[in-house]
Scaffold this motif. Sequence first.
Motif, PDB file in Angstrom:
ATOM      1  N   TYR A  11       1.105  -1.024  -0.050  1.00  0.00           N
ATOM      2  CA  TYR A  11      -0.025  -0.086  -0.005  1.00  0.00           C
ATOM      3  C   TYR A  11       0.924   1.284  -0.038  1.00  0.00           C
ATOM      4  O   TYR A  11       1.863   1.340   0.363  1.00  0.00           O
ATOM      5  N   GLN A  12       0.319   2.134  -0.382  1.00  0.00           N
ATOM      6  CA  GLN A  12       0.773   3.684  -0.453  1.00  0.00           C
ATOM      7  C   GLN A  12       0.238   4.373   0.487  1.00  0.00           C
ATOM      8  O   GLN A  12      -0.904   4.310   0.966  1.00  0.00           O
ATOM      9  N   ILE A  13       1.229   4.958   1.374  1.00  0.00           N
ATOM     10  CA  ILE A  13       0.882   5.928   2.581  1.00  0.00           C
ATOM     11  C   ILE A  13       0.446   7.237   1.897  1.00  0.00           C
ATOM     12  O   ILE A  13       1.094   8.218   1.543  1.00  0.00           O
ATOM     13  N   ASN A  39       8.124  -4.536   5.310  1.00  0.00           N
ATOM     14  CA  ASN A  39       9.282  -3.675   4.855  1.00  0.00           C
ATOM     15  C   ASN A  39       8.801  -2.563   4.208  1.00  0.00           C
ATOM     16  O   ASN A  39       7.834  -2.663   3.102  1.00  0.00           O
ATOM     17  N   GLY A  40       9.627  -1.493   3.908  1.00  0.00           N
ATOM     18  CA  GLY A  40       9.360  -0.315   3.148  1.00  0.00           C
ATOM     19  C   GLY A  40      10.002  -0.666   1.645  1.00  0.00           C
ATOM     20  O   GLY A  40      10.990  -1.290   1.846  1.00  0.00           O
ATOM     21  N   VAL A  41       9.179  -0.371   0.752  1.00  0.00           N
ATOM     22  CA  VAL A  41       9.607  -1.006  -0.698  1.00  0.00           C
ATOM     23  C   VAL A  41       9.765   0.194  -1.587  1.00  0.00           C
ATOM     24  O   VAL A  41      10.040   0.239  -2.671  1.00  0.00           O
ATOM     25  N   LEU A  85      11.433 -10.319  -3.300  1.00  0.00           N
ATOM     26  CA  LEU A  85      12.927  -9.513  -3.446  1.00  0.00           C
ATOM     27  C   LEU A  85      12.703  -8.169  -2.750  1.00  0.00           C
ATOM     28  O   LEU A  85      13.578  -7.668  -2.131  1.00  0.00           O
ATOM     29  N   ALA A  86      11.616  -7.457  -3.233  1.00  0.00           N
ATOM     30  CA  ALA A  86      11.271  -6.152  -2.543  1.00  0.00           C
ATOM     31  C   ALA A  86      11.262  -6.317  -0.772  1.00  0.00           C
ATOM     32  O   ALA A  86      11.800  -5.292  -0.329  1.00  0.00           O
ATOM     33  N   LEU A  87      10.585  -7.197  -0.380  1.00  0.00           N
ATOM     34  CA  LEU A  87      10.701  -7.305   1.133  1.00  0.00           C
ATOM     35  C   LEU A  87      11.880  -7.398   1.531  1.00  0.00           C
ATOM     36  O   LEU A  87      12.226  -7.165   2.810  1.00  0.00           O
ATOM     37  N   ARG A  88      12.726  -8.106   1.062  1.00  0.00           N
ATOM     38  CA  ARG A  88      13.943  -8.768   1.530  1.00  0.00           C
ATOM     39  C   ARG A  88      14.995  -7.478   1.636  1.00  0.00           C
ATOM     40  O   ARG A  88      15.889  -7.408   2.424  1.00  0.00           O
ATOM     41  N   HIS A  89      14.983  -6.655   0.359  1.00  0.00           N
ATOM     42  CA  HIS A  89      15.991  -5.553   0.098  1.00  0.00           C
ATOM     43  C   HIS A  89      15.553  -4.179   0.212  1.00  0.00           C
ATOM     44  O   HIS A  89      16.316  -3.191   0.317  1.00  0.00           O
ATOM     45  N   GLY A  90      14.024  -4.233   0.487  1.00  0.00           N
ATOM     46  CA  GLY A  90      13.722  -2.713   0.717  1.00  0.00           C
ATOM     47  C   GLY A  90      13.233  -1.969  -0.539  1.00  0.00           C
ATOM     48  O   GLY A  90      13.229  -0.647  -0.289  1.00  0.00           O
ATOM     49  N   ARG A  91      13.497  -2.450  -1.691  1.00  0.00           N
ATOM     50  CA  ARG A  91      13.073  -1.881  -2.919  1.00  0.00           C
ATOM     51  C   ARG A  91      12.744  -2.766  -4.139  1.00  0.00           C
ATOM     52  O   ARG A  91      13.244  -3.993  -3.965  1.00  0.00           O
ATOM     53  N   TYR A  92      12.222  -2.204  -5.053  1.00  0.00           N
ATOM     54  CA  TYR A  92      11.753  -3.145  -6.239  1.00  0.00           C
ATOM     55  C   TYR A  92      12.908  -3.258  -7.165  1.00  0.00           C
ATOM     56  O   TYR A  92      13.933  -2.218  -7.189  1.00  0.00           O
TER      57      TYR A  92
END
Length: 263
Positions: A11-13, A39-41, A85-92
């Motif tokens: 989701y977007q804040i 995680n923040g993505v 991977l986005a969850l693991r590394h914090g970005r897409y």
Amino acid sequence: MSEVKEWYLEYQILINRPGLLGDISSLLGMLRIKIDKINGVDKDRRGLLLLVRDDYQIKRVEPILHTMETIRVLKLRKPEVTDRLALRHGRYLERDKNNRKIFKFVRSEIGLLVDFLTELFKEETHKLIGIRGMPRVGKTESIVAASVSANKRWIFVSSTLLKQTVRHQLIADEYNENNIFVIDGIVSARRADERHWQLIREIMANQAVKVIEHPDIFIKYTEYSLDSFDYIIELRNEPDEEISYQMLEDHLLLGSDFYGFDT
């Protein structure tokens, strides 16, 4: 007992206020949806890996999430490789805007690339993966590291990693569909004979994962096209580096050997 199923929520804040995550966690908890990872993505996006016993739990929570004024639901789906991977590394992962099958990496992101390849290798589906990149950028090393991480055996059909390899046949246990077959398009185009190309045709018909280094050269000497590939990975030393093989292609067209290009 029913099997635990994974869902991915992103989701977007819209209104970043204290207690926002607590509100969402409480809502999910009331419906017995467990948060496994979070995680923040992106700078204003958050991703969550959810665990449920019944997909009906997701159907119940989805309309409630859409009514919240503080967030906008972007994704609610079974998790894909890019989500994990986005969850693991914090970005897409960076993808090409015009061709979504192309993923872009720089050498400093080798760890992320290895994780990406590992996830692809673990999936029990046939894949054809191409890797573009200039010499000594880390293409083959990434493939080997990901094979080890995925607990898969890698088979070099053509390669220059240790010495120039051009295979003409495989031994019996190498035909296993659980293996990762690695083909260097430049080596095959430059050094191979008909027996090697026959072996490549056999491997391409096999339901195993195939990784083609320098796919743009490979397709010029085979019946395959870039559309045949499920994923194209571009690996650069720097973000603005040009991946070009013009000098090599000139030598190939002239029929001359070219030892100066270390692939």
